[in-house]
Design a protein around this motif. Structure first.
Motif, PDB file in Angstrom:
ATOM      1  N   MET A   1       5.261  11.401  38.757  1.00  0.00           N
ATOM      2  CA  MET A   1       4.271  10.704  37.965  1.00  0.00           C
ATOM      3  C   MET A   1       4.859  10.390  36.591  1.00  0.00           C
ATOM      4  O   MET A   1       5.496  11.233  35.977  1.00  0.00           O
ATOM      5  N   TYR A  31      -5.757   8.866  41.454  1.00  0.00           N
ATOM      6  CA  TYR A  31      -5.490   8.918  40.020  1.00  0.00           C
ATOM      7  C   TYR A  31      -5.903  10.242  39.369  1.00  0.00           C
ATOM      8  O   TYR A  31      -5.793  10.389  38.154  1.00  0.00           O
ATOM      9  N   VAL A  34      -3.293  11.881  37.010  1.00  0.00           N
ATOM     10  CA  VAL A  34      -2.693  11.113  35.920  1.00  0.00           C
ATOM     11  C   VAL A  34      -3.026  11.817  34.599  1.00  0.00           C
ATOM     12  O   VAL A  34      -4.190  12.057  34.294  1.00  0.00           O
ATOM     13  N   VAL A  84       1.456   6.158  38.701  1.00  0.00           N
ATOM     14  CA  VAL A  84       1.652   6.889  39.955  1.00  0.00           C
ATOM     15  C   VAL A  84       2.694   6.237  40.870  1.00  0.00           C
ATOM     16  O   VAL A  84       3.015   6.788  41.930  1.00  0.00           O
TER      17      VAL A  84
END
Length: 89
Positions: A1, A31, A34, A84
């Motif tokens: 990431m 997500y 993240v 990502v």
């Protein structure tokens, strides 16, 4: 990431909108992980001044400016997608 930095102002209506989009996106499995370093430019001017941007919100992904200024949902999602993305091996 890939690392994400967000430059914003608490009083900025466009930033408030972008933050709500981010909350919505973080609910999605893709997500959820993240991580975003959030830099409030009026509280951390020395950091903000070391980056090349004029408008908030501004997103950097892996050190590259990906979005600057008022953002719609799709634009914030594009930042998350970039974060990502897998590196080519």
């Amino acid at each position: 990431m890939k690392p994400v930095k967000l430059f914003y102002l608490k009083s900025c209506p466009y930033c408030i909108k972008a933050l709500s989009y981010m909350d919505e996106l973080k609910k999605q499995d893709a997500y959820r992980d993240v991580e975003i370093e959030m830099i409030e430019e009026s509280e951390e001017p020395e950091i903000a001044d070391s980056y090349d941007y004029y408008y908030v919100p501004t997103y950097y992904v892996d050190g590259v400016k990906e979005h600057e200024g008022a953002a719609e949902f799709e634009e914030v999602e594009a930042v998350f997608r970039k974060a990502v993305e897998q590196e080519d091996l």
